[in-house]
Motif scaffolding. Sequence first.
Motif, PDB file in Angstrom:
ATOM      1  N   ARG A   1       0.836  -1.206   0.000  1.00  0.00           N
ATOM      2  CA  ARG A   1       0.000   0.000   0.000  1.00  0.00           C
ATOM      3  C   ARG A   1       0.867   1.251   0.000  1.00  0.00           C
ATOM      4  O   ARG A   1       0.599   2.210  -0.734  1.00  0.00           O
TER       5      ARG A   1
ATOM      6  N   LEU B   1       2.302   1.729  -3.452  1.00  0.00           N
ATOM      7  CA  LEU B   1       1.281   2.239  -4.383  1.00  0.00           C
ATOM      8  C   LEU B   1       0.973   3.707  -4.124  1.00  0.00           C
ATOM      9  O   LEU B   1       0.809   4.494  -5.069  1.00  0.00           O
ATOM     10  N   LEU B   2       0.875   4.084  -2.839  1.00  0.00           N
ATOM     11  CA  LEU B   2       0.619   5.493  -2.514  1.00  0.00           C
ATOM     12  C   LEU B   2       1.750   6.393  -3.007  1.00  0.00           C
ATOM     13  O   LEU B   2       1.507   7.497  -3.520  1.00  0.00           O
TER      14      LEU B   2
ATOM     15  N   GLN C   1       3.658   5.764  -5.592  1.00  0.00           N
ATOM     16  CA  GLN C   1       3.530   5.825  -7.053  1.00  0.00           C
ATOM     17  C   GLN C   1       2.428   6.792  -7.449  1.00  0.00           C
ATOM     18  O   GLN C   1       2.585   7.577  -8.396  1.00  0.00           O
ATOM     19  N   VAL C   2       1.295   6.743  -6.747  1.00  0.00           N
ATOM     20  CA  VAL C   2       0.183   7.654  -7.052  1.00  0.00           C
ATOM     21  C   VAL C   2       0.614   9.108  -6.811  1.00  0.00           C
ATOM     22  O   VAL C   2       0.348   9.991  -7.624  1.00  0.00           O
TER      23      VAL C   2
ATOM     24  N   CYS D   1       2.973  10.140  -9.603  1.00  0.00           N
ATOM     25  CA  CYS D   1       2.243  10.363 -10.864  1.00  0.00           C
ATOM     26  C   CYS D   1       1.429  11.639 -10.790  1.00  0.00           C
ATOM     27  O   CYS D   1       1.306  12.370 -11.785  1.00  0.00           O
ATOM     28  N   THR D   2       0.863  11.930  -9.624  1.00  0.00           N
ATOM     29  CA  THR D   2       0.084  13.162  -9.457  1.00  0.00           C
ATOM     30  C   THR D   2       0.981  14.378  -9.609  1.00  0.00           C
ATOM     31  O   THR D   2       0.601  15.365 -10.266  1.00  0.00           O
TER      32      THR D   2
END
Length: 177
Positions: A163, A166-167, A169-170, A173-174
Amino acid sequence: LPDLFLPHFYLIHARGLFTDITARRQAEAEIHRSRDLLRAVFQESADAIFLVDPVSLLNLDCNQRAVELFQASSQADLIGVNGASLHRFPFSVAEQAEAQHSLEQWGVWSAEIEYRTLQGYFFWGNIAVKQIQLAEQNLILVRITDISYRKRSEMLLQQQAKRDHLLKQVAFCTRES
């Protein structure tokens, strides 16, 4: 009463033999103490313990913790059972060869495997296997420790790490967009 009616006893010969049996009594007491100690360690262990026939691989004896861990109603439910039938997944030929090699080379084999209880539930256990000789009989001593709590903790930590990854990576990307 006249002496005619009273029995007369005469001591003609007496011989006695006295032997000091203190050492024998102490040895017997030590044997009983050792037997009771071994029985207590076997029965009161926090781990499941099995004695297994090395030829048939059938359980010959087990302790109370094994009964509890495998949700049996009594020891009789586990005696005469092949321990491999309690594994959730059967060992592959390669895993069997690895276990045999470890036993031959180091005298002990250990692994973490998943078990199935007699009631159909699953748990993780650490198994340790060692060949022993008891009363001039070759046996296999099997110890199983319930490690389900540790395995669940490891799984939760892995999920948390995924998790977090993934956070990150998000968030990356943001920022990039």
